[in-house]
Design a protein around this motif. Structure first.
Motif, PDB file in Angstrom:
ATOM      1  N   TYR A   4       0.841  -1.191   0.000  1.00  0.00           N
ATOM      2  CA  TYR A   4       0.000   0.000   0.000  1.00  0.00           C
ATOM      3  C   TYR A   4       0.875   1.240   0.000  1.00  0.00           C
ATOM      4  O   TYR A   4       1.762   1.373   0.840  1.00  0.00           O
ATOM      5  N   ILE A   6       0.912   5.071   0.650  1.00  0.00           N
ATOM      6  CA  ILE A   6       0.167   6.112   1.353  1.00  0.00           C
ATOM      7  C   ILE A   6       0.848   7.439   1.033  1.00  0.00           C
ATOM      8  O   ILE A   6       2.038   7.610   1.307  1.00  0.00           O
ATOM      9  N   GLY A  33      -2.049  -0.926  -9.974  1.00  0.00           N
ATOM     10  CA  GLY A  33      -2.521  -0.305  -8.755  1.00  0.00           C
ATOM     11  C   GLY A  33      -3.971   0.110  -8.844  1.00  0.00           C
ATOM     12  O   GLY A  33      -4.539   0.245  -9.930  1.00  0.00           O
ATOM     13  N   TYR A  35      -6.716   2.853  -6.583  1.00  0.00           N
ATOM     14  CA  TYR A  35      -6.959   3.754  -5.471  1.00  0.00           C
ATOM     15  C   TYR A  35      -7.977   3.126  -4.532  1.00  0.00           C
ATOM     16  O   TYR A  35      -9.039   2.677  -4.961  1.00  0.00           O
ATOM     17  N   LEU A  36      -7.662   3.087  -3.260  1.00  0.00           N
ATOM     18  CA  LEU A  36      -8.616   2.685  -2.232  1.00  0.00           C
ATOM     19  C   LEU A  36      -9.265   3.919  -1.618  1.00  0.00           C
ATOM     20  O   LEU A  36     -10.398   3.857  -1.150  1.00  0.00           O
ATOM     21  N   LEU A  57      -4.575   6.543  -0.652  1.00  0.00           N
ATOM     22  CA  LEU A  57      -4.198   5.170  -0.322  1.00  0.00           C
ATOM     23  C   LEU A  57      -4.362   4.349  -1.596  1.00  0.00           C
ATOM     24  O   LEU A  57      -5.466   4.279  -2.147  1.00  0.00           O
ATOM     25  N   GLU A  59      -3.427   0.627  -3.520  1.00  0.00           N
ATOM     26  CA  GLU A  59      -2.974  -0.757  -3.395  1.00  0.00           C
ATOM     27  C   GLU A  59      -2.272  -1.172  -4.684  1.00  0.00           C
ATOM     28  O   GLU A  59      -2.784  -0.925  -5.781  1.00  0.00           O
ATOM     29  N   ASP A  95       1.443  -5.892   3.804  1.00  0.00           N
ATOM     30  CA  ASP A  95       0.263  -6.343   4.553  1.00  0.00           C
ATOM     31  C   ASP A  95       0.627  -7.266   5.707  1.00  0.00           C
ATOM     32  O   ASP A  95      -0.169  -8.106   6.096  1.00  0.00           O
TER      33      ASP A  95
END
Length: 108
Positions: A4, A6, A33, A35-36, A57, A59, A95
């Motif tokens: 992730y 950030i 990737g 976007y979260l 954020l 992923e 993670d």
């Protein structure tokens, strides 16, 4: 293993934002990737605030994919514009569970 990215960003000159927002999403996607979150609703619940205007954020499927995105020559002009128009930090986390007590996370 997913990772992730950030980004905490304090915008100091917003001229770069429209072009960045319109283009960088596609570059993130190119590297696997997604976007979260990409939000300006930043609230600090504990500790000293980050003083960020926005936090994103993202992923990625691997650390290699994340670093391929940040090192992509097509991203370079957008990164430079962001750096000129903000105080920003990019953090990369995996993670894993450093304490090893959460069963569904790999031990870190």
């Amino acid at each position: 293993m997913p990772v992730y990215l950030i980004a905490d960003v304090k915008v100091t000159d917003d001229k770069w934002l429209p072009s960045y927002a319109a283009t960088v999403h596609g570059l993130v996607h190119r590297h696997g990737g997604k976007y979260l979150a990409r939000s300006a609703n930043v609230k600090t619940l504990e500790g000293r605030p980050l003083d960020a205007t926005l936090v994103a954020l993202i992923e990625f499927p691997s650390a290699e994919a994340a670093t391929a995105f940040t090192g992509d020559p097509d991203y370079a002009p957008f990164a430079m514009a962001r750096q000129r128009g903000s105080e920003s930090r990019l953090h990369l986390i995996d993670d894993t569970d450093v304490a090893g007590a959460i069963a569904y996370l790999p031990k870190g």
